[in-house]
Design an enzyme around this catalytic site. Structure first.
Site, short mmCIF file in Angstrom:
data_model
loop_
_atom_site.label_atom_id
_atom_site.label_comp_id
_atom_site.label_asym_id
_atom_site.label_seq_id
_atom_site.Cartn_x
_atom_site.Cartn_y
_atom_site.Cartn_z
N ASP A 148 53.99 47.52 35.14
CA ASP A 148 54.35 48.91 34.87
C ASP A 148 55.42 49.38 35.84
O ASP A 148 55.32 49.15 37.05
CB ASP A 148 53.09 49.79 35.03
CG ASP A 148 53.19 51.11 34.30
OD1 ASP A 148 54.30 51.64 34.20
OD2 ASP A 148 52.15 51.61 33.84
N HIS A 195 56.41 49.39 23.27
CA HIS A 195 56.45 50.37 24.34
C HIS A 195 57.75 50.27 25.13
O HIS A 195 58.39 51.30 25.43
CB HIS A 195 55.26 50.16 25.27
CG HIS A 195 55.21 51.13 26.40
ND1 HIS A 195 54.82 52.44 26.25
CD2 HIS A 195 55.53 51.00 27.73
CE1 HIS A 195 54.88 53.07 27.41
NE2 HIS A 195 55.31 52.22 28.32
#
Length: 407
Positions: free
Chosen positions: A222, A317
């Site tokens: 992330d 994403h």
């Protein structure tokens, strides 16, 4: 009260009378007795505490390497708060934070030993629109200091509302975080009252291996694409660092967006590795885009497989989060959470998403709008809280936090 410190007086007052008073007297006599040579043990060499600076034009906790433990504390001012209330609160917090970050307990700290190991403690103070209203400064409030637009994927819960103030407390030790949180919340009463606490964690090895990627509880690397924290990208992070003037009293500050994102790990467990990587658009092992080998590789969005389908799904994403313009970049500093599940459930996990940017409307909102409209990860993730805050500039020598804002 020569020779008697404040802590002794407090202890004596708490224990006064009967056996308590006798115990205090005995303790005082014992502490005044000179130790015999047999009782004197050599002290182990003490390493200096690892601290981050408090004083300066900018607060710590924004561009520093994120520590592995964090608490985000939302507080509200009392109903009839005034600018004087805000000044008093900032004076208390300025003194307490400076002491805590320097490995010293605040003046009212009865456990100063817990402050002696700060473990790279950073405490960052931010304010919401309610702070401006209480201080009579609504006319100078930045236009972006307001609730984010409603996104279709949001399911905001009342337990995590926008608050007047936010404390971000981070450290390499959960003890340092817990102690600082307690001291600042207790020290603020009755000038501010705690509404909620969100605790988070990251991989502790990042403390000794800077640059190690953060993985959320989906196993996803992330925060790969980040602006540089020094130099040409300063205008993306710091208010007043670019051509646009900083809002009144906020030069050297920034904005903070915090969103609590619940993850359905049970349904995620049912997805095979290929499905997970397709939803994310990156390889789980390395964080590399599906068209590359290294995390930093630029994705080839035009690449197709042998059947002519895009290698990187159009609603993955990564693809939806990619900047559509150079200014659509934010400094991410997220933390995972894993709280006790409700009866009948196996998990209560997710992400405390935190980002810093000079203008959340211009930088953050376009990214979030694309993700809300179409992102495969929305199948497994749900935003349940949202807040926007102005991170105050740092306090120079002799100043209190928010001095430029409150006058």
């Amino acid at each position: 009260m020569d020779g008697v410190d404040r802590r002794t007086v407090l202890r004596t007052g708490l224990l006064a009378g009967g056996v308590g008073a006798a115990a205090v007297a005995a303790t005082q006599l014992a502490s005044n007795r000179e130790a015999t040579p047999e009782e004197v043990a050599p002290s182990p060499p003490q390493e200096p505490p690892v601290t981050l600076p408090f004083r300066g034009p900018r607060q710590s906790g924004v561009i520093d390497e994120p520590q592995p433990f964090a608490a985000f504390v939302g507080l509200d001012l009392p109903k009839h708060a005034t600018r004087q209330t805000c000044r008093r609160l900032m004076r208390v917090w300025t003194d307490d934070i400076e002491r805590l970050m320097a490995a010293r307990g605040p003046l009212t700290d009865l456990e100063p030993e817990l402050a002696a190991v700060p473990s790279r403690l950073s405490i960052t103070v931010a304010v919401g629109a309610g702070f401006y209203a209480a201080a009579g400064l609504a006319a100078s409030r930045p236009s972006w200091l307001a609730p984010l637009p409603a996104f279709a994927v949001d399911r905001l819960e009342p337990d995590w509302p926008q608050t007047d103030l936010l404390l971000q407390i981070r450290a390499d030790s959960p003890v340092a975080v817990a102690h600082a949180q307690r001291r600042l919340v207790v020290g603020a009463d009755p000038l501010a009252v705690q509404r909620w606490v969100q605790r988070g964690f990251r991989e502790p090895l990042t403390a000794t291996r800077p640059g190690m990627p953060f993985r959320n509880l989906l196993g996803q690397v992330d925060g790969t694409v980040q602006p540089a924290t020094h130099g040409p990208d300063d205008a993306l992070i710091w208010l007043g660092a670019g051509e646009a003037p900083a809002p009144t009293g906020l030069a050297g500050g920034t904005s903070l967006v915090i969103r609590r994102i619940a993850m359905n790990l049970d349904s995620w467990d049912e997805v095979d590795r290929a499905g997970r990587e397709n939803a994310i658009g990156r390889r789980l092992a390395s964080g590399a885009p599906l068209t590359g080998r290294a995390e930093s590789d630029v994705p080839d969005l035009g690449a197709t497989d042998e059947l002519g389908f895009p290698v990187i799904d159009p609603v993955s994403h990564m693809r939806r989060a990619m900047p559509a313009a150079p200014h659509e970049r934010i400094l991410r500093a997220p933390y995972s959470y894993d709280d006790a599940p409700a009866p009948g459930h196996r998990s209560n996990s997710g992400l405390v998403f935190v980002s810093f940017q000079a203008d959340p409307v211009r930088q953050f909102v376009p990214i979030q709008r694309r993700l809300a409209d179409a992102d495969l990860l929305n199948i497994w993730t749900t935003p349940v809280s949202s807040g926007v805050y102005a991170v105050l500039p740092g306090a120079e020598a002799g100043e209190d936090l928010a001095a430029a804002l409150l006058g």
